[in-house]
Design a protein around this motif. Structure first.
Motif, PDB file in Angstrom:
ATOM      1  N   GLY A  22       0.812  -1.210   0.000  1.00 45.34           N
ATOM      2  CA  GLY A  22       0.000   0.000   0.000  1.00 45.34           C
ATOM      3  C   GLY A  22       0.844   1.257   0.000  1.00 45.34           C
ATOM      4  O   GLY A  22       0.563   2.217  -0.725  1.00 45.34           O
ATOM      5  N   THR A  55      -4.838  -1.866  -6.541  1.00 41.19           N
ATOM      6  CA  THR A  55      -4.783  -2.517  -5.224  1.00 41.19           C
ATOM      7  C   THR A  55      -4.317  -3.958  -5.295  1.00 41.19           C
ATOM      8  O   THR A  55      -4.515  -4.721  -4.346  1.00 41.19           O
ATOM      9  N   ILE A 103      -2.517  -5.776  -2.177  1.00 40.54           N
ATOM     10  CA  ILE A 103      -2.618  -4.838  -1.058  1.00 40.54           C
ATOM     11  C   ILE A 103      -3.730  -5.300  -0.120  1.00 40.54           C
ATOM     12  O   ILE A 103      -4.782  -5.758  -0.563  1.00 40.54           O
ATOM     13  N   LYS A 130      -6.285  -0.903   0.906  1.00 38.54           N
ATOM     14  CA  LYS A 130      -7.138  -0.672  -0.256  1.00 38.54           C
ATOM     15  C   LYS A 130      -8.051   0.526  -0.025  1.00 38.54           C
ATOM     16  O   LYS A 130      -8.193   1.392  -0.902  1.00 38.54           O
ATOM     17  N   ILE A 178      -6.204   3.682  -0.491  1.00 40.04           N
ATOM     18  CA  ILE A 178      -5.990   4.000  -1.911  1.00 40.04           C
ATOM     19  C   ILE A 178      -7.276   4.565  -2.520  1.00 40.04           C
ATOM     20  O   ILE A 178      -7.247   5.535  -3.283  1.00 40.04           O
ATOM     21  N   GLU A 224     -14.442  -4.180  -7.179  1.00 38.44           N
ATOM     22  CA  GLU A 224     -13.661  -2.943  -7.052  1.00 38.44           C
ATOM     23  C   GLU A 224     -14.027  -1.938  -8.131  1.00 38.44           C
ATOM     24  O   GLU A 224     -14.306  -0.764  -7.839  1.00 38.44           O
TER      25      GLU A 224
END
Length: 502
Positions: free
Chosen positions: A402, A426, A429, A434, A437, A460
């Motif tokens: 990350g 991501t 990660i 996440k 981010i 996502e």
């Protein structure tokens, strides 16, 4: 005899200045897939390196198949006991054949020469055990896709009669089809009584194969139990130490003016007549199957690959992007899919990574670095992105996934870039990183920066995007609103090969 094939109790391990493990325990049964879960830095990999003989423990007890392990355990002894590990970054000799890789360090010899015929025969036998009957043992490994290379690694483990298989982020670089094939193999291994430790940040895939979970946090054991006894929210809360109520935070921002126009872009077979727009105040997601042309399109925008035809218009101005340097100066930047190989110089410091693409801003007219300007740039990146680091002089490669991604973003934000492209932002990660981010992406769109994300994880791309462009076989096949669509609709667009099929 213990019900466990592996039992680790009160395991502790320290490195200079860091206590990586503090009184950790782990229990594994035969024929079981145990998910070992935790954020980056939780100590999962350290624990598995102790089990596989890479590291030695400072204290604690360890029992493998009834053998009490006293003193240090090396990798050869671990293999002899039946423990094998498949690392996230595969340890394959790309120039050697499948069979040569499987027998590396344990080559068969006959009459003073390598017995390639017998090694090929045994390689075929082990691959067939995994249901792989169409792979020539004399194929050069470097020519195989990552998914097939991973199957070779599993077959190699079976050759040493592995009874405990550690899989570290095995699906992070695989397509959906390859992941399904891997799940089938994992289930076969379970039926053969092989115990598997499965490390993954992709929590949505666990229900396909996992029987139990062990959760770690900050080098400590937190809990363990049957997978079905936990909800996903409980797993996440145990991993991060707090409840995360929204895994995909998406801030709503009024859509502003058009920033980027891409018209009829062509580049090779994988970018064919691609057109789309990006506006202020939105995140534009790109979805599609592996090989759809998403990454190739982003590489053309960034100047990493040349465009054959088409037009790229930024803030009303037509651009001629010859190379990444041109794109960076024009305001289009890329956080690439493979951040370690293409986004960072992992052996260099955080300071150097942020400074390198910004030397034109940092140096004076004589080419001398203005230390004060450089320090201010690094401090802005650290504070605005909440980068966790001991100091700017440490190696970028020593950071968690990350924080590495944040360094990639920090170097571009220093330039007041207009369009930031995230390719698989991501991957590898943990769940808490996440969310961080995603918050960075939200902050960018609030600042009027155009944001493009490419993601192979459907939840996502649907959760963080404001619009989604779907590609198939190098062409745009659809555009959807993630708030009013389904995964099925996106997959319909993602499989519209039609007349474009190769």
């Amino acid at each position: 005899m213990s019900e466990y094939v592996v039992s680790m109790e009160n395991i502790s391990k320290s490195f200079p200045g860091v206590k990586a493990l503090d009184g950790v325990q782990l229990h594994l049964r035969a024929g079981e897939v145990m998910a070992l879960l935790g954020e980056n830095g939780a100590g999962k990999s350290t624990l598995m390196k102790i089990l596989s003989g890479v590291y030695t423990r400072d204290s604690g007890t360890m029992e493998i198949f009834g053998h009490n392990i006293e003193g240090d355990l090396n990798t050869k002894q671990a293999q002899e006991l039946g423990v094998a590990i498949i690392h996230q970054e595969l340890n394959m000799c790309q120039h050697l054949t499948v069979a040569n890789n499987m027998f590396l360090g344990r080559e068969l010899v006959k009459g003073g020469r390598l017995d390639n015929q017998e090694m090929n025969r045994q390689a075929v036998e082990q691959l067939s055990r995994l249901g792989i009957t169409d792979l020539d043992p004399e194929t050069i490994v470097g020519t195989l896709p990552v998914g097939r290379q991973q199957m070779v690694e599993i077959a190699k483990a079976l050759l040493i009669n592995a009874k405990v298989l550690i899989m570290d982020e095995p699906s992070s670089s695989l397509s959906n089809k390859e992941i399904t094939a891997m799940f089938n193999i994992v289930n076969k291994l379970k039926k053969d009584g092989i115990a598997i430790v499965y490390i993954s940040h992709r929590l949505q895939e666990l229900h396909h194969i996992v029987d139990s979970v062990t959760i770690m946090r900050d080098g400590h054991y937190i809990t363990e139990g049957k997978f079905t006894d936990f909800t996903m929210d409980q797993i996440i809360a145990n991993m991060v130490g707090r409840e995360i109520t929204n895994q995909f935070p998406r801030d709503t921002v009024p859509r502003g003016k058009k920033i980027l126009e891409v018209r009829n872009l062509n580049a090779g077979r994988m970018v064919r007549d691609v057109s789309f727009d990006v506006y202020e105040g939105e995140v534009l997601g790109f979805s599609g199957l592996v090989g759809a042309g998403r990454t190739e399109t982003m590489r053309v925008l960034f100047g990493a690959d040349p465009a054959e035809s088409g037009e790229i218009i930024l803030d009303g101005k037509s651009l001629v992007i010859k190379d990444p340097g041109t794109a960076i100066r024009d305001g289009i930047v890329l956080a690439p899919e493979d951040r370690k190989k293409e986004g960072l110089c992992t052996k260099l410091s955080i300071r150097d990574n942020i400074a390198l693409p910004n030397l034109d801003l940092i140096c004076d007219a004589t080419g001398t670095i203005r230390k004060k300007v450089e320090d201010e740039m690094i401090e802005r990146g650290k504070s605005s992105l909440t980068i966790k680091m001991a100091g700017p002089e440490i190696q970028a490669g020593s950071l968690s996934g990350g924080n590495q991604q944040k360094i990639v973003v920090a170097k571009w934000l220093a330039r007041n870039s207009r369009v930031v492209i995230f390719d698989e932002p991501t991957r590898g990660i943990d769940v808490a990183a996440k969310v961080e981010i995603y918050q960075i992406i939200n902050d960018l769109k609030k600042r009027g920066i155009g944001v493009i994300i490419v993601s192979s994880e459907m939840p996502e791309v649907m959760g963080i995007s404001d619009r989604i462009v779907v590609m198939c076989n190098g062409k745009v096949t659809g555009e959807v609103d993630p708030r009013h669509t389904t995964e099925e609709e996106i997959m319909t667009y993602a499989t519209q090969f039609g007349d474009n099929a190769a």
